[in-house]
Design a protein around this motif. Structure first.
Motif, short mmCIF file in Angstrom:
data_model
loop_
_atom_site.label_atom_id
_atom_site.label_comp_id
_atom_site.label_asym_id
_atom_site.label_seq_id
_atom_site.Cartn_x
_atom_site.Cartn_y
_atom_site.Cartn_z
N SER A 51 0.83 -1.21 0.00
CA SER A 51 0.00 0.00 0.00
C SER A 51 0.86 1.26 0.00
N LEU A 52 1.91 1.25 0.82
CA LEU A 52 2.81 2.41 0.87
C LEU A 52 3.47 2.64 -0.48
N ASN A 53 3.92 1.56 -1.12
CA ASN A 53 4.56 1.71 -2.43
C ASN A 53 3.56 2.15 -3.49
N GLY A 54 2.31 1.70 -3.40
CA GLY A 54 1.27 2.17 -4.32
C GLY A 54 1.05 3.67 -4.17
N GLN A 59 2.29 9.28 -6.24
CA GLN A 59 2.82 10.62 -5.98
C GLN A 59 4.10 10.90 -6.76
N GLY A 60 4.48 9.95 -7.62
CA GLY A 60 5.70 10.12 -8.41
C GLY A 60 6.97 9.91 -7.60
N GLU A 61 6.85 9.27 -6.47
CA GLU A 61 8.00 9.02 -5.59
C GLU A 61 8.58 7.63 -5.86
N ASP A 62 9.81 7.43 -5.43
CA ASP A 62 10.44 6.11 -5.52
C ASP A 62 9.84 5.17 -4.49
N GLU A 63 9.71 3.90 -4.86
CA GLU A 63 9.23 2.89 -3.93
C GLU A 63 10.30 2.63 -2.86
N VAL A 64 9.85 2.12 -1.73
CA VAL A 64 10.78 1.73 -0.67
C VAL A 64 10.96 0.22 -0.72
#
Length: 150
Positions: A51-54, A59-64
């Motif tokens: 969910s956090l990575n989705g 938001q155009g951010e890199d996944e963790v």
């Protein structure tokens, strides 16, 4: 009790649960089976990470990157008392079967002096980490949060 969500169960996990349900249905039909602790926690952490990575992707951010860190074995001489545990291997998985329990402490101590049988709610509330109080109900396929804080 709050029902949290459904979680993904692998085919191998489903085989184990189906076998346990058939066996219990044969010799103790009123018994309800639940999975608690690390397995449920890890499944929910996986969902949280997804969910956090989705969200980050949206938001155009890199996944963790993440993974679950396995617990360490208890240290010698600091073992707390336990109820009987049945350990077995089913379909290449190590399984522990235990009764619901609660710990009894001496006044002023954090080390239990006795472990006794308990209700589902008592077992949930004794857990030190709230996410470990989540139970996966094998009968319904739902995660249950008896404390409301999992």
């Amino acid at each position: 009790m709050t029902t949290v969500q459904r979680i993904h169960v692998t085919e191998n996990e489903r085989q184990i649960f189906d076998l346990l349900l058939r066996a219990v249905g044969n010799f103790s039909p009123k018994t309800k089976l639940r999975v608690a602790g690390g397995w449920v926690r890890d499944k929910n952490i996986e969902c949280l990470l997804l969910s956090l990575n989705g969200y980050l992707r949206s938001q155009g951010e890199d996944e963790v990157q993440g993974h679950v860190i396995e617990s360490k074995p208890a240290q010698e001489g600091k073992q707390k008392p336990t109820l009987e545990t049945v350990k077995m291997s089913l379909y290449n998985h190590s399984i522990d079967l235990v009764h619901l329990r609660r710990d009894v402490y001496a006044r002023g101590s954090r080390i239990p002096v006795k472990v006794v049988f308990a209700s589902l709610e008592e077992d949930a509330f004794r857990r030190a980490l709230t996410i470990n109080s989540l139970f996966y109900n094998i009968h319904t396929g739902l995660v249950e949060d008896l404390t409301g804080r999992g």
